[in-house]
Design a protein around this motif. Sequence first.
Motif, PDB file in Angstrom:
ATOM      1  N   LYS A   1      -2.238  -3.847  34.369  1.00 31.44           N
ATOM      2  CA  LYS A   1      -1.754  -2.448  33.875  1.00 31.44           C
ATOM      3  C   LYS A   1      -2.282  -1.444  33.004  1.00 31.44           C
ATOM      4  O   LYS A   1      -3.018  -2.140  32.205  1.00 31.44           O
ATOM      5  N   GLU A   2      -2.421  -0.278  33.186  1.00 29.25           N
ATOM      6  CA  GLU A   2      -3.195   0.704  32.349  1.00 29.25           C
ATOM      7  C   GLU A   2      -2.253   1.098  31.334  1.00 29.25           C
ATOM      8  O   GLU A   2      -0.842   1.411  31.342  1.00 29.25           O
ATOM      9  N   PHE A   3      -2.957   1.227  30.037  1.00 28.40           N
ATOM     10  CA  PHE A   3      -2.216   1.827  28.783  1.00 28.40           C
ATOM     11  C   PHE A   3      -2.855   2.976  28.236  1.00 28.40           C
ATOM     12  O   PHE A   3      -3.964   3.117  28.343  1.00 28.40           O
ATOM     13  N   SER A   4      -2.035   3.701  27.589  1.00 24.90           N
ATOM     14  CA  SER A   4      -2.599   4.965  27.281  1.00 24.90           C
ATOM     15  C   SER A   4      -3.629   4.877  26.065  1.00 24.90           C
ATOM     16  O   SER A   4      -3.363   3.905  25.217  1.00 24.90           O
ATOM     17  N   ALA A   5      -4.572   5.534  26.074  1.00 21.25           N
ATOM     18  CA  ALA A   5      -5.631   5.222  25.113  1.00 21.25           C
ATOM     19  C   ALA A   5      -5.174   5.752  23.819  1.00 21.25           C
ATOM     20  O   ALA A   5      -5.928   5.398  22.696  1.00 21.25           O
ATOM     21  N   LYS A   6      -4.050   6.531  23.908  1.00 19.11           N
ATOM     22  CA  LYS A   6      -3.445   7.130  22.436  1.00 19.11           C
ATOM     23  C   LYS A   6      -2.651   6.114  21.700  1.00 19.11           C
ATOM     24  O   LYS A   6      -2.366   6.380  20.584  1.00 19.11           O
ATOM     25  N   LYS A   7      -2.313   4.928  22.497  1.00 21.58           N
ATOM     26  CA  LYS A   7      -1.576   3.994  21.527  1.00 21.58           C
ATOM     27  C   LYS A   7      -2.664   3.164  20.665  1.00 21.58           C
ATOM     28  O   LYS A   7      -3.459   2.536  20.961  1.00 21.58           O
ATOM     29  N   PRO A   8      -2.269   3.087  19.444  1.00 15.83           N
ATOM     30  CA  PRO A   8      -3.088   2.616  18.408  1.00 15.83           C
ATOM     31  C   PRO A   8      -2.727   1.095  18.415  1.00 15.83           C
ATOM     32  O   PRO A   8      -1.594   0.678  18.680  1.00 15.83           O
ATOM     33  N   ASN A   9      -3.843   0.350  17.997  1.00 15.77           N
ATOM     34  CA  ASN A   9      -3.578  -1.188  17.679  1.00 15.77           C
ATOM     35  C   ASN A   9      -2.615  -1.000  16.268  1.00 15.77           C
ATOM     36  O   ASN A   9      -2.848  -0.041  15.681  1.00 15.77           O
ATOM     37  N   VAL A  10      -2.043  -2.119  16.061  1.00 20.73           N
ATOM     38  CA  VAL A  10      -1.179  -2.029  14.775  1.00 20.73           C
ATOM     39  C   VAL A  10      -1.487  -3.488  13.810  1.00 20.73           C
ATOM     40  O   VAL A  10      -1.677  -4.456  14.460  1.00 20.73           O
ATOM     41  N   VAL A  11      -1.847  -3.301  12.803  1.00 21.22           N
ATOM     42  CA  VAL A  11      -1.747  -4.404  11.750  1.00 21.22           C
ATOM     43  C   VAL A  11      -0.644  -4.162  10.832  1.00 21.22           C
ATOM     44  O   VAL A  11      -0.653  -3.259   9.825  1.00 21.22           O
ATOM     45  N   PHE A  12       0.436  -4.803  10.905  1.00 22.64           N
ATOM     46  CA  PHE A  12       1.496  -4.845   9.985  1.00 22.64           C
ATOM     47  C   PHE A  12       1.473  -6.041   8.894  1.00 22.64           C
ATOM     48  O   PHE A  12       1.460  -7.003   9.187  1.00 22.64           O
ATOM     49  N   ILE A  13       1.438  -5.437   7.806  1.00 18.46           N
ATOM     50  CA  ILE A  13       1.226  -6.523   6.602  1.00 18.46           C
ATOM     51  C   ILE A  13       2.541  -6.389   5.791  1.00 18.46           C
ATOM     52  O   ILE A  13       2.921  -5.216   5.321  1.00 18.46           O
ATOM     53  N   ILE A  14       3.172  -7.645   5.585  1.00 17.35           N
ATOM     54  CA  ILE A  14       4.277  -7.804   4.698  1.00 17.35           C
ATOM     55  C   ILE A  14       4.156  -8.782   3.782  1.00 17.35           C
ATOM     56  O   ILE A  14       3.824  -9.717   4.081  1.00 17.35           O
ATOM     57  N   THR A  15       4.513  -8.496   2.522  1.00 24.39           N
ATOM     58  CA  THR A  15       4.121  -9.508   1.539  1.00 24.39           C
ATOM     59  C   THR A  15       5.468  -9.725   0.872  1.00 24.39           C
ATOM     60  O   THR A  15       6.587  -9.322   1.057  1.00 24.39           O
ATOM     61  N   ASP A  16       5.427 -10.859  -0.172  1.00 25.01           N
ATOM     62  CA  ASP A  16       6.620 -11.250  -0.846  1.00 25.01           C
ATOM     63  C   ASP A  16       6.589 -11.004  -2.112  1.00 25.01           C
ATOM     64  O   ASP A  16       6.045 -11.563  -2.930  1.00 25.01           O
ATOM     65  N   ASP A  17       7.684 -10.332  -2.577  1.00 25.90           N
ATOM     66  CA  ASP A  17       7.682 -10.097  -4.048  1.00 25.90           C
ATOM     67  C   ASP A  17       6.915  -8.740  -4.688  1.00 25.90           C
ATOM     68  O   ASP A  17       6.855  -8.781  -6.023  1.00 25.90           O
ATOM     69  N   HIS A  18       6.378  -8.087  -3.989  1.00 25.96           N
ATOM     70  CA  HIS A  18       5.611  -6.984  -4.406  1.00 25.96           C
ATOM     71  C   HIS A  18       6.329  -5.548  -4.742  1.00 25.96           C
ATOM     72  O   HIS A  18       6.811  -4.936  -3.770  1.00 25.96           O
ATOM     73  N   ARG A  19       6.495  -5.350  -5.726  1.00 21.71           N
ATOM     74  CA  ARG A  19       7.531  -4.141  -6.430  1.00 21.71           C
ATOM     75  C   ARG A  19       6.615  -2.998  -5.872  1.00 21.71           C
ATOM     76  O   ARG A  19       5.533  -2.936  -5.923  1.00 21.71           O
ATOM     77  N   GLY A  20       7.623  -1.790  -5.954  1.00 16.79           N
ATOM     78  CA  GLY A  20       6.877  -0.519  -5.421  1.00 16.79           C
ATOM     79  C   GLY A  20       5.999  -0.097  -6.233  1.00 16.79           C
ATOM     80  O   GLY A  20       4.950   0.542  -5.700  1.00 16.79           O
ATOM     81  N   GLU A  21       5.851  -0.154  -7.490  1.00 17.91           N
ATOM     82  CA  GLU A  21       4.921   0.524  -8.278  1.00 17.91           C
ATOM     83  C   GLU A  21       3.989  -0.453  -9.037  1.00 17.91           C
ATOM     84  O   GLU A  21       2.930   0.167  -9.528  1.00 17.91           O
ATOM     85  N   ALA A  22       3.908  -1.320  -8.672  1.00 16.21           N
ATOM     86  CA  ALA A  22       2.647  -2.390  -8.757  1.00 16.21           C
ATOM     87  C   ALA A  22       1.676  -2.112  -7.806  1.00 16.21           C
ATOM     88  O   ALA A  22       0.917  -3.164  -7.380  1.00 16.21           O
ATOM     89  N   ILE A  23       0.780  -0.975  -7.748  1.00 16.93           N
ATOM     90  CA  ILE A  23      -0.129  -0.674  -6.966  1.00 16.93           C
ATOM     91  C   ILE A  23      -0.988   0.391  -8.031  1.00 16.93           C
ATOM     92  O   ILE A  23      -0.421   1.448  -8.645  1.00 16.93           O
ATOM     93  N   GLY A  24      -2.417   0.056  -8.205  1.00 19.29           N
ATOM     94  CA  GLY A  24      -3.072   0.980  -9.000  1.00 19.29           C
ATOM     95  C   GLY A  24      -2.845   2.445  -8.876  1.00 19.29           C
ATOM     96  O   GLY A  24      -2.975   3.152  -9.770  1.00 19.29           O
ATOM     97  N   ALA A  25      -2.873   3.086  -7.693  1.00 21.36           N
ATOM     98  CA  ALA A  25      -3.082   4.248  -7.330  1.00 21.36           C
ATOM     99  C   ALA A  25      -1.746   4.947  -7.955  1.00 21.36           C
ATOM    100  O   ALA A  25      -1.818   6.430  -8.171  1.00 21.36           O
ATOM    101  N   PHE A  26      -0.638   4.284  -7.954  1.00 21.06           N
ATOM    102  CA  PHE A  26       0.389   4.978  -8.216  1.00 21.06           C
ATOM    103  C   PHE A  26       0.719   5.141  -9.739  1.00 21.06           C
ATOM    104  O   PHE A  26       1.457   5.893 -10.206  1.00 21.06           O
ATOM    105  N   GLY A  27      -0.093   4.453 -10.686  1.00 19.74           N
ATOM    106  CA  GLY A  27      -0.338   4.920 -11.875  1.00 19.74           C
ATOM    107  C   GLY A  27       0.664   4.416 -13.050  1.00 19.74           C
ATOM    108  O   GLY A  27       0.679   4.670 -14.238  1.00 19.74           O
ATOM    109  N   ARG A  28       1.584   3.367 -12.487  1.00 15.90           N
ATOM    110  CA  ARG A  28       2.713   3.173 -13.384  1.00 15.90           C
ATOM    111  C   ARG A  28       2.374   1.720 -14.119  1.00 15.90           C
ATOM    112  O   ARG A  28       2.983   1.525 -15.164  1.00 15.90           O
ATOM    113  N   GLU A  29       1.440   1.041 -13.488  1.00 11.24           N
ATOM    114  CA  GLU A  29       1.088  -0.329 -14.038  1.00 11.24           C
ATOM    115  C   GLU A  29      -0.153  -0.741 -14.045  1.00 11.24           C
ATOM    116  O   GLU A  29      -1.079  -0.089 -13.331  1.00 11.24           O
TER     117      GLU A  29
END
Length: 463
Positions: free
Chosen positions: A2-30
């Motif tokens: 079966k042929e698939f559209s070249a426009k369909k991207p691969n997906v790497v879906f990463i989900i973590t456990d207990d990581h609160r929304g602001e605990a990322i350096g780029a967001f500047g809160r912590e």
Amino acid sequence: MKEFSAKKPNVVFIITDDHRGEAIGAFGREAVQTPVLDALAAGGTACRNTHIIGGLTGALCAPSRACVQTGIPIFRATVGKDMVTRENLNVIRPDVRIMPQAMQEAGYRTHAVGKWHNDKASFTRGFQGGDKLLFGGMSDHTQVPVYDYDPTGAYPKEQEYVEHTFSTELFTNAAINFIAGYGQDEPFFLYVAYTAPHDPRTAPEPYASMYDRASLPLPPNFAPEHAFDNGELMIRDEKLAGWPREESEIRIHMGDYYAMISHMDAQIGRIVEVLKAKGIYDDTLIVYTADHGLAVGQHGLMGKQNLYEHSVHIPLIFHGPGVPKGKQEEALASNIDIFPTVAGLCAVDLPEETEGRSLCPLFAGEREGARRIVGSAYRDIQRMVTDGRWKLIRYYRSPITNAGTERIQLFDLLNDPWETHDLSADPAHAGDIERLATELAAWMQATGDMLQEQPVLPVAPRV
């Protein structure tokens, strides 16, 4: 083949456990260091106002992941609905097509690594392969009980074995092996579910020593104890630190939490590097999110069994084909919107039963259809609604445990993002309370919340 559209991207879906929304350096809160996530946010879109629907059990991982997988509010996403017995609250409805199932039907090769805290039947109908699979909530990070992929879906206990590689590295190694060895024509959907930064927070060196526990700044909403009985002050998570909370002990917990996040960030960097080495980085949609947040001393709490922003606000980053670069999207979103957004970016048809909203129109600059409010629930004792600025939390006394307090809180998130000033007793805000109480009642009815028949306090009680 079966042929698939070249426009369909691969997906790497990463989900973590207990990581609160602001605990990322780029967001500047912590004071946390996350250079890899920072780069993904800078090169993609960070949805900065994403909240979980919540759940009816203290183990919020399972209901939150059910919402992510189905795009359906928790009250309709699982088989279990009984808050007394709390049975089957992690079992996803068998008549619902979950995200990997929809991706598979659209021509994706689906593969899972790491934690699956829902039922094995839903996992089996979603994934065609997998490695280092953890069916449960948590483990010691150097004694990880895992399974190899079982196409029968049985996963008998005798097939479980223990891995001693640190969990985050163990799962990353399995993800890298899959990507490096992938040679099929159809695009892949790789689901990577970490158990970090969940306790026990025992990051390996040099990450364990990365943060000076004596100098970490405490958050403005640190408190020795919670101001009142919220109905869940004695659950396991709350016993991880002593009472009253000591500043020095909370700083240790914060340093351990940040160390786990920084170590995980570096491991995600290894996944990014193998995508680049294979020449498919630019053709891959990377999604990063978490099942819920965590208090770690904020409001005198340690766990996630509450409806403050530190516990219901999660990170959500999209990076790759079709995603605007360098965008921080402030529109309200729910974790049931993640599946529709992935489907939209991958040109995958959504199941009819999906209730979440795709964020793709927001990415394109279209504001019509954005959520006016989001709500969240915790067991039979807490409900929340916010319009992005004003936030109402409604507390109940549990008829099951008799714990909890009948009261409300009102916060102005624009001027008080740490939720330190409860305005519910101020007569000047009676109109805000009434408006949000009406919104909360409507949200509870629309989502099928079993507490919808109970009255929402129209005015602030004096306590």
